[in-house]
Design a protein around this motif. Structure first.
Motif, PDB file in Angstrom:
ATOM      1  N   ASP A 126       0.815  -1.216   0.000  1.00 28.73           N
ATOM      2  CA  ASP A 126       0.000   0.000   0.000  1.00 28.73           C
ATOM      3  C   ASP A 126       0.849   1.267   0.000  1.00 28.73           C
ATOM      4  O   ASP A 126       0.302   2.382  -0.030  1.00 28.73           O
ATOM      5  CB  ASP A 126      -0.929   0.028   1.219  1.00 28.73           C
ATOM      6  N   GLU A 127       2.167   1.108   0.052  1.00 28.86           N
ATOM      7  CA  GLU A 127       3.043   2.278   0.037  1.00 28.86           C
ATOM      8  C   GLU A 127       2.792   3.107  -1.228  1.00 28.86           C
ATOM      9  O   GLU A 127       2.542   2.567  -2.311  1.00 28.86           O
ATOM     10  CB  GLU A 127       4.514   1.831   0.079  1.00 28.86           C
ATOM     11  N   ASP A 128       2.877   4.430  -1.097  1.00 29.90           N
ATOM     12  CA  ASP A 128       2.566   5.334  -2.209  1.00 29.90           C
ATOM     13  C   ASP A 128       3.384   5.028  -3.460  1.00 29.90           C
ATOM     14  O   ASP A 128       2.883   5.117  -4.584  1.00 29.90           O
ATOM     15  CB  ASP A 128       2.804   6.787  -1.788  1.00 29.90           C
ATOM     16  N   ALA A 129       4.653   4.662  -3.266  1.00 27.32           N
ATOM     17  CA  ALA A 129       5.530   4.429  -4.415  1.00 27.32           C
ATOM     18  C   ALA A 129       5.037   3.282  -5.283  1.00 27.32           C
ATOM     19  O   ALA A 129       5.323   3.222  -6.490  1.00 27.32           O
ATOM     20  CB  ALA A 129       6.955   4.140  -3.930  1.00 27.32           C
ATOM     21  N   ALA A 175      20.521   2.299   0.759  1.00 21.36           N
ATOM     22  CA  ALA A 175      20.000   3.319   1.667  1.00 21.36           C
ATOM     23  C   ALA A 175      18.862   2.758   2.524  1.00 21.36           C
ATOM     24  O   ALA A 175      18.771   3.042   3.729  1.00 21.36           O
ATOM     25  CB  ALA A 175      19.511   4.528   0.863  1.00 21.36           C
ATOM     26  N   ALA A 176      17.999   1.944   1.920  1.00 15.85           N
ATOM     27  CA  ALA A 176      16.884   1.367   2.666  1.00 15.85           C
ATOM     28  C   ALA A 176      17.375   0.417   3.745  1.00 15.85           C
ATOM     29  O   ALA A 176      16.821   0.368   4.856  1.00 15.85           O
ATOM     30  CB  ALA A 176      15.939   0.638   1.705  1.00 15.85           C
ATOM     31  N   LYS A 177      18.408  -0.335   3.463  1.00 20.70           N
ATOM     32  CA  LYS A 177      18.938  -1.310   4.417  1.00 20.70           C
ATOM     33  C   LYS A 177      19.485  -0.638   5.673  1.00 20.70           C
ATOM     34  O   LYS A 177      19.539  -1.251   6.746  1.00 20.70           O
ATOM     35  CB  LYS A 177      20.042  -2.143   3.754  1.00 20.70           C
ATOM     36  N   GLU A 178      19.899   0.600   5.538  1.00 19.24           N
ATOM     37  CA  GLU A 178      20.485   1.320   6.672  1.00 19.24           C
ATOM     38  C   GLU A 178      19.429   1.816   7.654  1.00 19.24           C
ATOM     39  O   GLU A 178      19.753   2.204   8.774  1.00 19.24           O
ATOM     40  CB  GLU A 178      21.322   2.501   6.167  1.00 19.24           C
ATOM     41  N   ILE A 179      18.173   1.823   7.259  1.00 15.66           N
ATOM     42  CA  ILE A 179      17.095   2.282   8.144  1.00 15.66           C
ATOM     43  C   ILE A 179      16.609   1.082   8.955  1.00 15.66           C
ATOM     44  O   ILE A 179      15.958   0.188   8.420  1.00 15.66           O
ATOM     45  CB  ILE A 179      15.934   2.881   7.328  1.00 15.66           C
ATOM     46  N   THR A 180      16.916   1.045  10.230  1.00 14.03           N
ATOM     47  CA  THR A 180      16.612  -0.145  11.033  1.00 14.03           C
ATOM     48  C   THR A 180      15.590   0.087  12.139  1.00 14.03           C
ATOM     49  O   THR A 180      14.876  -0.836  12.523  1.00 14.03           O
ATOM     50  CB  THR A 180      17.906  -0.689  11.666  1.00 14.03           C
ATOM     51  N   SER A 181      15.504   1.283  12.684  1.00 12.69           N
ATOM     52  CA  SER A 181      14.644   1.493  13.849  1.00 12.69           C
ATOM     53  C   SER A 181      13.308   2.154  13.517  1.00 12.69           C
ATOM     54  O   SER A 181      12.391   2.154  14.339  1.00 12.69           O
ATOM     55  CB  SER A 181      15.376   2.349  14.896  1.00 12.69           C
ATOM     56  N   ASP A 182      13.165   2.719  12.327  1.00  5.99           N
ATOM     57  CA  ASP A 182      11.933   3.396  11.908  1.00  5.99           C
ATOM     58  C   ASP A 182      11.260   2.537  10.836  1.00  5.99           C
ATOM     59  O   ASP A 182      11.610   2.604   9.652  1.00  5.99           O
ATOM     60  CB  ASP A 182      12.265   4.789  11.371  1.00  5.99           C
ATOM     61  N   THR A 183      10.290   1.723  11.237  1.00  8.03           N
ATOM     62  CA  THR A 183       9.660   0.783  10.308  1.00  8.03           C
ATOM     63  C   THR A 183       8.994   1.499   9.143  1.00  8.03           C
ATOM     64  O   THR A 183       9.104   1.067   7.987  1.00  8.03           O
ATOM     65  CB  THR A 183       8.615  -0.081  11.035  1.00  8.03           C
ATOM     66  N   ALA A 184       8.291   2.591   9.427  1.00  7.36           N
ATOM     67  CA  ALA A 184       7.580   3.311   8.371  1.00  7.36           C
ATOM     68  C   ALA A 184       8.558   3.828   7.318  1.00  7.36           C
ATOM     69  O   ALA A 184       8.336   3.672   6.111  1.00  7.36           O
ATOM     70  CB  ALA A 184       6.781   4.463   8.967  1.00  7.36           C
ATOM     71  N   ALA A 185       9.642   4.440   7.761  1.00  4.08           N
ATOM     72  CA  ALA A 185      10.635   4.967   6.827  1.00  4.08           C
ATOM     73  C   ALA A 185      11.319   3.834   6.064  1.00  4.08           C
ATOM     74  O   ALA A 185      11.630   3.964   4.872  1.00  4.08           O
ATOM     75  CB  ALA A 185      11.667   5.808   7.580  1.00  4.08           C
ATOM     76  N   ARG A 186      11.571   2.723   6.747  1.00  2.00           N
ATOM     77  CA  ARG A 186      12.219   1.576   6.109  1.00  2.00           C
ATOM     78  C   ARG A 186      11.344   1.022   4.982  1.00  2.00           C
ATOM     79  O   ARG A 186      11.824   0.786   3.869  1.00  2.00           O
ATOM     80  CB  ARG A 186      12.479   0.505   7.160  1.00  2.00           C
ATOM     81  N   TYR A 187      10.059   0.836   5.271  1.00  2.00           N
ATOM     82  CA  TYR A 187       9.157   0.294   4.260  1.00  2.00           C
ATOM     83  C   TYR A 187       9.020   1.251   3.079  1.00  2.00           C
ATOM     84  O   TYR A 187       8.970   0.829   1.918  1.00  2.00           O
ATOM     85  CB  TYR A 187       7.788   0.017   4.873  1.00  2.00           C
ATOM     86  N   ALA A 189       9.996   0.288  -0.732  1.00  2.00           N
ATOM     87  CA  ALA A 189       8.953   0.392  -1.746  1.00  2.00           C
ATOM     88  C   ALA A 189       9.409   1.269  -2.911  1.00  2.00           C
ATOM     89  O   ALA A 189       9.120   0.966  -4.079  1.00  2.00           O
ATOM     90  CB  ALA A 189       7.675   0.946  -1.128  1.00  2.00           C
ATOM     91  N   GLU A 190      10.106   2.340  -2.621  1.00  2.00           N
ATOM     92  CA  GLU A 190      10.606   3.212  -3.684  1.00  2.00           C
ATOM     93  C   GLU A 190      11.629   2.478  -4.550  1.00  2.00           C
ATOM     94  O   GLU A 190      11.638   2.618  -5.785  1.00  2.00           O
ATOM     95  CB  GLU A 190      11.214   4.476  -3.070  1.00  2.00           C
ATOM     96  N   ALA A 191      12.478   1.668  -3.913  1.00  2.00           N
ATOM     97  CA  ALA A 191      13.459   0.896  -4.674  1.00  2.00           C
ATOM     98  C   ALA A 191      12.770  -0.151  -5.542  1.00  2.00           C
ATOM     99  O   ALA A 191      13.120  -0.348  -6.716  1.00  2.00           O
ATOM    100  CB  ALA A 191      14.450   0.233  -3.716  1.00  2.00           C
ATOM    101  N   GLU A 192      11.767  -0.822  -4.986  1.00  2.00           N
ATOM    102  CA  GLU A 192      11.064  -1.848  -5.750  1.00  2.00           C
ATOM    103  C   GLU A 192      10.310  -1.241  -6.924  1.00  2.00           C
ATOM    104  O   GLU A 192      10.296  -1.803  -8.030  1.00  2.00           O
ATOM    105  CB  GLU A 192      10.107  -2.612  -4.840  1.00  2.00           C
ATOM    106  N   ALA A 193       9.686  -0.095  -6.712  1.00  2.00           N
ATOM    107  CA  ALA A 193       8.973   0.577  -7.803  1.00  2.00           C
ATOM    108  C   ALA A 193       9.944   0.958  -8.920  1.00  2.00           C
ATOM    109  O   ALA A 193       9.627   0.817 -10.110  1.00  2.00           O
ATOM    110  CB  ALA A 193       8.256   1.815  -7.270  1.00  2.00           C
ATOM    111  N   TYR A 194      11.119   1.405  -8.553  1.00  2.00           N
ATOM    112  CA  TYR A 194      12.130   1.778  -9.546  1.00  2.00           C
ATOM    113  C   TYR A 194      12.545   0.557 -10.365  1.00  2.00           C
ATOM    114  O   TYR A 194      12.670   0.616 -11.596  1.00  2.00           O
ATOM    115  CB  TYR A 194      13.343   2.376  -8.822  1.00  2.00           C
TER     116      TYR A 194
END
Length: 648
Positions: A410-413, A566-578, A582-587
């Motif tokens: 459901d992520e916007d990307a 960059a996404a892998k480095e986000i570990t403590s903020d689930t919303a930001a990580r997802y 999602a942006e990488a997958e959309a790309y």
């Protein structure tokens, strides 16, 4: 696809399975079809794709995972409702930062040999020794990279031994795994890993008896005798292209809930062809039904009550992959010392590389694939193909954002991708026109020859490939593409075809290793070497050669890699990580670097096992375990299947 409900309470698989086993399974008419409790329970099945190894510490094959899953226990497991349960670990804790995890190993567990004789106790050191084996490059473990960036110094130790530039050899004691006493195991992570606990059902975290590993080295797992076992079963017999027998392990901690006494797998190259008739005659207890005979079986009074389905699963996702690298690979899957191409020159590999690295060409292929038609080969008239089609790589329902409660897809990307079927014949022809102009200027010739490979031991794959050929040539024209559908070997298909690069376009799949969207980047993403290059030999790196070869796609692929890093480095903020994943997958999808296909169709089967009684998780190897499953006297009917499904 309908999401499976999750129970809000922990339900132990042991208690649940035992209750079902004692009370029996009741169909809609209340008739008990459970096997007699005091009779020996022997499950008989055919197989047609031979194994290449029994060594669960090195394999990447789903069929070979199934051996380790049943003969070796992990620290944790999942019950039939997908709820986490203790297994070889009775309890665990972690520090405040979740960087150090400590597990208490269950005492009194044994390693046994292929005769069932007890050899040694299972201890914490067995997990340490097994990980050292996985991280030893000479053994060629296909799952070693799953430890990189997760276990402290795992990557540094592996690359140091491998002599990679920029790495020095370090002692294994610096790797973040240790037995602090006989029954205490500690993992130190390289960083916070939100999904760490869910990784522990995966192959690279399995234990092995250290002294045997040291004695046998690369010979570990070359025969049933060259392994020890501590799981629900042990491998009592294995003769390639003859039989594979797994026998219940009476020494297992949860033996009361191992309800099958013996699993007899008999090799037959024609298993898919003869299985249905053998099941009808009562000679085997399980077979899949190909789509072309499902209708007749369901319409026949004699056989209709014998047909059911496999449990729906979101642990595997399928996608069409383009092979960006046509150069021959050696046994280490690198081009070093090799000459020539990975496919026959009749398929014009140089011309293909010009085409595949052109985005308009890839987009034309992407939008010409009608998944409704290809899926209909598997679903026939009794299932809706749209319930399996996935517009993304990460399946719907796989991951839920704990902060927002929303599904990852459901992520916007991903919104536009989720809302639109990629099949669009007019758009495909528009991309064709642009591609022909650009590729002609680049020196390419038409039609572009495309080799599509399939595994003949996989039900319906050949027919699916033929439908794909017909689609692409009908929509795009034989002046543009010339498709050849060709069978690969039944045995060792993964190594001989996918890893060896012996294809140009192929339906590939990936199974989730842990509960996080990052797992769906693993087949496409790899981190850079110390010199900034990307190794074309990485077993799962479908895209790496687009950078290595300096092709037109290099910038696009490099950008995708950077987004994943960059996404892998986000570990403590689930919303930001997802959001970042999602942006990488959309790309990845928007640039047609891969074409999403969907989930594995729940096969129509004739089976005396109720799949809803087995362990379940959308990652790891839980779904391949027989523990908790009861062998019934009669084949499970669709009514009985649906009654069990309603409970889950």
């Amino acid at each position: 696809m309908k999401k499976l409900s999750r129970r809000e309470f922990l339900r132990g698989s042991a208690a649940s399975a035992a209750g079902l086993a004692l009370s029996g399974f009741f169909g809609p008419l209340g008739t008990t079809v459970m096997a007699e409790e005091d009779s020996e329970s022997v499950y008989r099945v055919l197989y047609s794709g031979e194994l290449t190894t029994l060594n669960y510490l090195i394999t990447a094959s789903t069929a070979e995972f199934a051996i380790g899953a049943n003969v070796v226990d992990t620290l944790i497991e999942y019950d039939s409702f997908g709820e986490l349960q203790p297994s070889l670990a009775t309890e665990w804790v972690h520090d405040e930062e979740a960087n150090t995890w400590t597990f208490t190993i269950r005492e009194g567990q044994s390693w046994i040999d292929s005769t069932g004789a007890v050899v040694a106790d299972v201890t914490a050191q067995d997990f340490v020794d097994a990980m050292k084996y996985v991280l030893t490059p000479e053994y060629g473990s296909a799952t070693a990279q799953n430890l990189f960036g997760v276990i402290a110094n795992a990557e540094e130790y592996y690359n140091g031994l491998a002599g990679e530039e920029g790495y020095e050899e370090i002692d294994f004691s610096e790797v973040g795994v240790a037995a602090t006493d006989t029954y205490t195991l500690t993992y130190t992570l390289a960083k916070e890993v939100p999904y760490f606990l869910s990784m522990l059902t995966y192959i690279c975290f399995m234990p092995a008896y250290g002294p045997q590993l040291e004695e046998l080295g690369a010979s570990f797992g070359t025969s049933a005798e060259n392994m020890y076992y501590n799981g629900a079963f042990y491998l009592s017999s294995y003769e390639p292209q003859v039989e594979l027998v797994m026998t219940k392990n009476p020494n297992n901690w949860d033996a009361d809930n191992v309800l099958i006494d013996e699993i007899q797998k008999t090799y037959n190259a024609e298993a898919d062809t003869i299985g249905a008739e053998m099941a009808k005659r009562g000679e085997i207890d399980y077979t899949t039904l190909s789509a072309d005979i499902v209708d007749s079986w369901l319409a026949d009074e004699e056989t209709s009550s014998m047909v059911s389905m496999e449990r729906p699963s979101i642990d595997y996702c399928y996608f069409y992959c383009f092979n960006f690298n046509m150069y021959a690979l050696n046994e280490d899957y690198t081009t070093e010392g090799m000459e020539g191409y990975s496919v026959d020159e009749a398929y014009e590999p140089e011309n293909w590389m010009l085409a595949v690295n052109n985005e308009n060409f890839r987009q034309s292929i992407r939008h010409a694939i009608n998944r409704l038609s290809t899926y209909s080969v598997d679903t026939g008239s009794y299932a809706d193909p749209t319930t399996y089609m996935q517009n993304t790589i990460t399946p719907v329902g796989f991951a839920t954002n704990s902060d927002t409660g929303a599904d990852y897809t459901d992520e916007d990307a991903l919104a536009d991708i989720m809302a639109t079927d990629s099949y669009d014949s007019e758009l495909a022809l528009s991309y064709k026109e642009a591609a022909m102009e650009e590729l002609t200027a680049a020196g390419a010739t038409f039609p572009v020859k495309i080799l599509v490979k399939y595994n003949p031991s996989t039900t319906n794959w050949e027919d699916r490939s033929i439908v794909l050929e017909q689609q692409l040539e009908a929509i795009l024209g034989t002046d543009y593409v010339d498709i050849t559908v060709e069978a690969g070997p039944s045995d060792g298909f993964l190594s001989a075809v996918r890893r060896a690069g012996n294809y140009q376009l192929m339906l590939c799949n990936w199974g989730a290793d842990y509960a996080d969207p990052e797992t769906w980047t693993d087949p496409f993403y790899q981190s850079a070497n110390s010199d900034g290059s990307y190794d074309p030999g990485m077993k799962y790196a479908y895209l790496a050669t687009a950078i290595t070869d300096g092709t037109e796609s290099a910038e696009t692929v490099a950008e995708y890699f950077a987004m994943v890093e960059a996404a892998k480095e986000i570990t403590s903020d689930t919303a930001a990580r997802y959001t970042a994943f999602a942006e990488a997958e959309a790309y990845l999808i928007d640039h047609a670097l891969v074409v999403p296909y969907g989930l594995e169709v729940s096969s129509f089967v004739v089976s005396k096992l109720n799949p809803w009684e087995g362990q379940y998780a959308a990652f790891g190897v839980s779904n391949q375990r027989y523990k908790g499953q009861q062998l019934y006297d009669d084949f499970i009917s669709m009514e009985q299947y649906e009654a069990s499904a309603a409970e889950h």
